[in-house]
Scaffold this motif. Sequence first.
Motif, mmCIF file in Angstrom:
data_model
loop_
_atom_site.group_PDB
_atom_site.id
_atom_site.type_symbol
_atom_site.label_atom_id
_atom_site.label_comp_id
_atom_site.label_asym_id
_atom_site.label_seq_id
_atom_site.Cartn_x
_atom_site.Cartn_y
_atom_site.Cartn_z
ATOM 1 N N TRP A 1 0.836 -1.203 0.000
ATOM 2 C CA TRP A 1 0.000 0.000 0.000
ATOM 3 C C TRP A 1 0.872 1.254 0.000
ATOM 4 C CZ3 TRP A 1 -5.516 0.553 0.665
ATOM 5 C CH2 TRP A 1 -5.937 1.866 0.875
ATOM 6 N N ALA A 2 1.828 1.323 0.918
ATOM 7 C CA ALA A 2 2.670 2.511 1.048
ATOM 8 C C ALA A 2 3.487 2.769 -0.208
ATOM 9 C CB ALA A 2 3.593 2.358 2.257
ATOM 10 N N ALA A 3 4.043 1.713 -0.789
ATOM 11 C CA ALA A 3 4.884 1.882 -1.971
ATOM 12 C C ALA A 3 4.071 2.387 -3.160
ATOM 13 C CB ALA A 3 5.569 0.565 -2.319
ATOM 14 N N PHE A 4 2.879 1.851 -3.349
ATOM 15 C CA PHE A 4 2.072 2.292 -4.484
ATOM 16 C C PHE A 4 1.514 3.694 -4.226
ATOM 17 C CE2 PHE A 4 -1.625 2.611 -7.238
ATOM 18 C CZ PHE A 4 -1.092 2.181 -8.453
ATOM 19 N N GLN A 5 1.112 3.966 -2.988
ATOM 20 C CA GLN A 5 0.606 5.298 -2.651
ATOM 21 C C GLN A 5 1.661 6.368 -2.930
ATOM 22 O OE1 GLN A 5 0.061 6.361 1.542
ATOM 23 N NE2 GLN A 5 -2.014 7.019 1.022
ATOM 24 N N ALA A 6 2.924 6.029 -2.677
ATOM 25 C CA ALA A 6 4.001 6.984 -2.955
ATOM 26 C C ALA A 6 4.084 7.301 -4.449
ATOM 27 C CB ALA A 6 5.328 6.422 -2.456
ATOM 28 N N ARG A 7 3.838 6.310 -5.299
ATOM 29 C CA ARG A 7 3.840 6.558 -6.743
ATOM 30 C C ARG A 7 2.690 7.483 -7.140
ATOM 31 N NH1 ARG A 7 3.362 1.353 -9.946
ATOM 32 N NH2 ARG A 7 3.671 2.816 -11.674
ATOM 33 N N VAL A 8 1.514 7.286 -6.516
ATOM 34 C CA VAL A 8 0.363 8.155 -6.804
ATOM 35 C C VAL A 8 0.663 9.592 -6.377
ATOM 36 C CG1 VAL A 8 -2.053 8.608 -6.217
ATOM 37 C CG2 VAL A 8 -1.294 6.260 -6.633
ATOM 38 N N GLU A 9 1.253 9.764 -5.205
ATOM 39 C CA GLU A 9 1.571 11.104 -4.718
ATOM 40 C C GLU A 9 2.648 11.761 -5.558
ATOM 41 O OE1 GLU A 9 2.532 10.322 -0.672
ATOM 42 O OE2 GLU A 9 0.427 10.185 -0.020
ATOM 43 N N ASP A 10 3.605 10.972 -6.044
ATOM 44 C CA ASP A 10 4.640 11.501 -6.928
ATOM 45 C C ASP A 10 4.019 12.049 -8.201
ATOM 46 O OD1 ASP A 10 7.058 12.108 -8.111
ATOM 47 O OD2 ASP A 10 7.539 10.043 -8.639
ATOM 48 N N TYR A 11 3.067 11.312 -8.754
ATOM 49 C CA TYR A 11 2.391 11.757 -9.975
ATOM 50 C C TYR A 11 1.618 13.052 -9.718
ATOM 51 C CZ TYR A 11 -0.380 11.483 -14.278
ATOM 52 O OH TYR A 11 -0.960 11.747 -15.485
ATOM 53 N N ARG A 12 0.967 13.135 -8.546
ATOM 54 C CA ARG A 12 0.200 14.336 -8.207
ATOM 55 C C ARG A 12 1.118 15.553 -8.113
ATOM 56 N NH1 ARG A 12 -1.352 13.240 -3.186
ATOM 57 N NH2 ARG A 12 -3.118 11.962 -3.875
#
Length: 431
Positions: free
Chosen positions: A92-103
């Motif tokens: 969860w944390a690793a994928f969430q970081a990718r989403v936040e990076d894109y944002r």
Amino acid sequence: MPLERESYFFLSYARQDDRDDVFVSRFYEDLVAELDRLGEDCSRQKPFRDVERLALGADWERMLGREVGHCRAMVALCSPAYVHSLYCGKEWAAFQARVEDYRERTDIDVRALIPLVWAPLRGPVPEVISRYQFFEPEMGREYVEQGLMSLMRGDPTAYRRALRLIAKRVQYAAGLFRLPTVKELDLGAVRSPFPAQGIMAPTGRSTGHVRLFVAAGAADALPAGRLRHEYYGRSPLDWTPYHPPVHPTVAHRAQRVILEEEYTSSIEVVDDTLASKLDEAMRENQPSVLLVDPWAAREAPYRAPLSDYDRQNHPVTGVLMPFHPSDDESGDGGLWDDVRQVFRRNWMRRNDPYDRLFRVLVDKEHFDDRLAEMVTVAQSRLMENAVPRRLPSGPPAPPMPGLNVPAQPPPGDRDDPPGLPPSAEDPYDDD
């Protein structure tokens, strides 16, 4: 990274939710089929589910990290077990970081992390999960109140309604957006955001790694007296004591059970160096499990190292001997008499409900639970830093006058699997 290497979506779930994979498998297959119905060809970016894509002997942590770092969307099956899972939290944390990076790069909030109510969450929900929307009115109140797994069991109409909307959300995220990828993502270094995950994580002296050793025959050199070839393959690691096999091999099944218990594992064939390897594992705070074919245990090359193990009696090593009720050859009392001679010192504690590290006659319905119990007991001994003393080497001490060995538990308290041939129920009740 080439498009072919990206998974269309990554399925994140807690293995404890569905040990037999009946419902997780069905949901995964239904979701892929629904995406196909919507016109999405996932064959070039095949969705990732660990049991389907992790091969025997694979570096599972590295592969999971690579897939979480490159998948186009993540579907998370949230449940009480999910929020207690160390690796679900890491995913969860690793994928969430990718989403936040894109944002941060685009100022676009991509809903590529798709949490689902797999089973209702009781009590406080981790803040990182509660910030996400689980429910949309079109999915129906039954979904949010009962969870997706419950709908699969009892309400096909509500399940199909929810499934269609889930597939559309995956299609939207995976089809329109390309999140930044993370090469060589190290999940081991990712911190789980779930506060409760520590309950499930290996702590204390344990390393969280289990060493598996297999002592079994092979198809081209059957053990003496064995006539049936269908249980064996080209090497001992291809042994399939349950026929027809539910999993490719018993080694693959054991590694999967250990993965479900949130541990890593390694596997090798028993040889003359077994004693030194068990000593090494104990020094490194790693429990070991011997998967033993009773037919192969009676003769070279396994009899000597197994007998040596029996004399040493490693306190954090378990022994598990699978048995299939339809295997009429293995119901022979003579076989078990020979096995008893190999494990002379440990035989008395076989299937002891109070000491779960020596299991014989384990049928396929009980294999997963017996192995999981074995790992739990061994890990607990390591974490408590209270490893029992080994039995002294040498022959067993003679019985003391006036003392008798306690009788085996009554039938209602026995841990022996039901339905075995009478000759295999308990070969030696006269201990």
